[in-house]
Motif scaffolding. Structure first.
Motif, PDB file in Angstrom:
ATOM      1  N   UNK A   1       0.830  -1.211   0.000  1.00 28.58           N
ATOM      2  CA  UNK A   1       0.000   0.000   0.000  1.00 28.58           C
ATOM      3  C   UNK A   1       0.864   1.262   0.000  1.00 28.58           C
TER       4      UNK A   1
ATOM      5  N   UNK B   1       3.719   1.620  -1.461  1.00 22.78           N
ATOM      6  CA  UNK B   1       4.196   1.805  -2.830  1.00 22.78           C
ATOM      7  C   UNK B   1       3.069   2.292  -3.736  1.00 22.78           C
ATOM      8  N   UNK B   2       1.898   1.663  -3.615  1.00 22.91           N
ATOM      9  CA  UNK B   2       0.780   2.033  -4.491  1.00 22.91           C
ATOM     10  C   UNK B   2       0.346   3.487  -4.255  1.00 22.91           C
TER      11      UNK B   2
ATOM     12  N   UNK C   1       2.374   5.413  -6.572  1.00 20.90           N
ATOM     13  CA  UNK C   1       2.623   4.856  -7.898  1.00 20.90           C
ATOM     14  C   UNK C   1       1.633   5.412  -8.915  1.00 20.90           C
TER      15      UNK C   1
ATOM     16  N   UNK D   1       1.180   4.075 -12.114  1.00 23.76           N
ATOM     17  CA  UNK D   1       0.808   3.133 -13.170  1.00 23.76           C
ATOM     18  C   UNK D   1      -0.683   3.285 -13.466  1.00 23.76           C
ATOM     19  N   UNK D   2      -1.052   3.407 -14.750  1.00 20.89           N
ATOM     20  CA  UNK D   2      -2.485   3.482 -15.053  1.00 20.89           C
ATOM     21  C   UNK D   2      -3.186   2.213 -14.571  1.00 20.89           C
ATOM     22  N   UNK D   3      -4.390   2.352 -14.038  1.00 17.47           N
ATOM     23  CA  UNK D   3      -5.125   1.186 -13.536  1.00 17.47           C
ATOM     24  C   UNK D   3      -5.353   0.175 -14.657  1.00 17.47           C
ATOM     25  N   UNK D   4      -5.620   0.664 -15.855  1.00 18.07           N
ATOM     26  CA  UNK D   4      -5.788  -0.226 -16.992  1.00 18.07           C
ATOM     27  C   UNK D   4      -5.189   0.452 -18.220  1.00 18.07           C
ATOM     28  N   UNK D   5      -4.500  -0.350 -19.023  1.00 21.15           N
ATOM     29  CA  UNK D   5      -3.730   0.212 -20.128  1.00 21.15           C
ATOM     30  C   UNK D   5      -3.532  -0.879 -21.170  1.00 21.15           C
ATOM     31  N   UNK D   6      -3.762  -0.555 -22.440  1.00 21.79           N
ATOM     32  CA  UNK D   6      -3.448  -1.516 -23.486  1.00 21.79           C
ATOM     33  C   UNK D   6      -1.970  -1.364 -23.829  1.00 21.79           C
ATOM     34  N   UNK D   7      -1.195  -2.410 -23.547  1.00 20.32           N
ATOM     35  CA  UNK D   7       0.232  -2.358 -23.874  1.00 20.32           C
ATOM     36  C   UNK D   7       0.411  -2.896 -25.284  1.00 20.32           C
ATOM     37  N   UNK D   8       0.982  -2.087 -26.154  1.00 20.80           N
ATOM     38  CA  UNK D   8       1.131  -2.503 -27.551  1.00 20.80           C
ATOM     39  C   UNK D   8       2.600  -2.619 -27.940  1.00 20.80           C
TER      40      UNK D   8
ATOM     41  N   UNK E   1      -4.012  -2.907 -33.364  1.00 24.41           N
ATOM     42  CA  UNK E   1      -2.831  -2.145 -33.790  1.00 24.41           C
ATOM     43  C   UNK E   1      -2.754  -2.172 -35.320  1.00 24.41           C
TER      44      UNK E   1
END
Lengths: 263, 263
Positions: B166, B168-169, B172, B174-181, B232
């Motif tokens: 907790x 660290x979060x 932090x 980092x996006x909660x949700x993200x399409x990594x391409x 993509x």
């Protein structure tokens, strides 16, 4: 080979699927971490240790029921056959176009799916290697926990613990912060005020407030101090009692009498 | 008896204070969990195992530096002497009027204190007993993790892991949700549209869209399916290639020629 579950699986929970776990200890620790957060539905794909495992039961401590109800499968495809939505935990979905979510986001989504009656699973890879890209390719999303990039390896039971933790928190209604007073009630402002007035009278009498131009600020500061304490009724009574004894002692000393030792 | 730290303590972190830890393994696991979340500042009050401990170093894996920098104290009072704000982890602050916070709330507060330059600590009790009320009485707040009430025991390293997580979060991003391409770019809508128009032409020609009154809904559903895929550029090219080959094969079969095997 496939062992049937002893109880009806809890369809309002994600199945936690351990893929080729290497060590019986870790399966037990994972079961324990699951039960800490109310999760009881484990599936095992080709566990390396002999199954059922006494060693796993030992490390699971009180969570043996999770192991007893665990179902064993020969392949990931078989283990996921009845699932509609699958998340996979992985530190590194490289060379894959894939949605990556935090554990917290995954928990919110898993709860939403559960509420909609959708059957879900969360995949956990083998201890040393994690899941490979062929395992990750068909899943709905990858869960990656934000960690220290210089020391990022989470072991299997830790990963299970963190996902379980977020799953539980997503539906938990514990207040973020709360003054626990047990059976005691917080003091009414009138009760506190009666103490503060008495305290000011005593401080006046003993000379603590003797410098007139400093008095208003001193009184204000004392009131601020007690005002933010969120005192209970019992605590105000304790403060009254302390004040009584302190004053009595002072009076006794002033009058050169021995201090009272009995109440 | 007090070992001096090897490096300057990181004052922007809470000190994690392990009170009378019983097992060297757990101290090592705790160090590892701390470093996973960027925490490097451990204090030990009367550790039961001999210190330094080879066993702890072994279970810490790569986190030995946390142990090497750990400071040992004879009492909690000594370990907390320089701290301004102290949280204690405990499942049960009974018979105490005390503020109780969730790990998430504690992390937010610890971050705020760190930003203000306030020196903080988090206390963790001995494995079997946890902290007693005399330990808890003077702390600013108790951290209690919401867990399954029927199976609530978290071990020492797990408690350290959850508070570290907790912490660290809380900072932090980092996006909660993200399409990594990866290096691939998402396809432009024009690129996708060119594929969809071609697909519709081919489906028209092969007879898939032959029932006129169903055609609009079928086209709409196909567009919805591809539309939500977040394809993509490369994936649209792959779909084009698949379509080309499928059509070629069909034409070859229809004209009784062998299907082309080379591009």
């Amino acid at each position: 080979m496939t062992l049937r579950p002893l109880v009806r699986p809890p369809e309002d929970q994600p199945a936690f699927v351990l893929v080729e776990p290497q060590l019986a200890d870790n399966i037990g620790f994972a079961a324990r971490a699951m039960l800490n957060f109310g999760l009881t539905w484990m599936r095992l794909v080709n566990p390396r240790p002999e199954w059922p495992s006494e060693r796993a039961t030992a490390t699971a401590s009180g969570a043996a029921l999770v192991l007893e109800n665990a179902t064993v499968y020969r392949s990931m495809t078989e283990a996921l056959g009845d699932r509609q939505v699958v998340y996979a935990t992985s530190a590194r979905p490289r060379d894959l176009v894939k949605r990556v979510v935090t554990p917290r986001q995954a928990a919110a989504e898993l709860r939403a799916h559960a509420a909609a009656g959708t059957r879900t699973a969360v995949l956990f890879g083998p201890e040393r290697m994690g899941l490979i890209n062929d395992d990750l390719a068909p899943v709905d999303a990858v869960i990656t926990c934000p960690v220290n990039p210089d020391f990022s390896s989470l072991n299997l039971a830790q990963a299970v613990l963190l996902i379980g933790y977020e799953w539980f928190q997503a539906a938990d209604e514990t207040p973020a912060t709360e003054l626990r007073t047990g059976t005691a009630a917080l003091a009414s402002r009138a009760h506190l005020e009666s103490y503060l007035l008495r305290l000011e009278t005593e401080l006046e009498e003993c000379g603590f407030l003797r410098i007139p131009h400093m008095r208003p600020a001193m009184v204000r500061n004392i009131r601020a101090l007690f005002g933010r304490m969120q005192l209970t009724d019992q605590e105000v009574r304790t403060l009254h009692g302390m004040l009584t004894e302190l004053v009595t002692k002072r009076l006794s000393a002033n009058s050169l009498e021995a201090p009272e030792t009995e109440k």
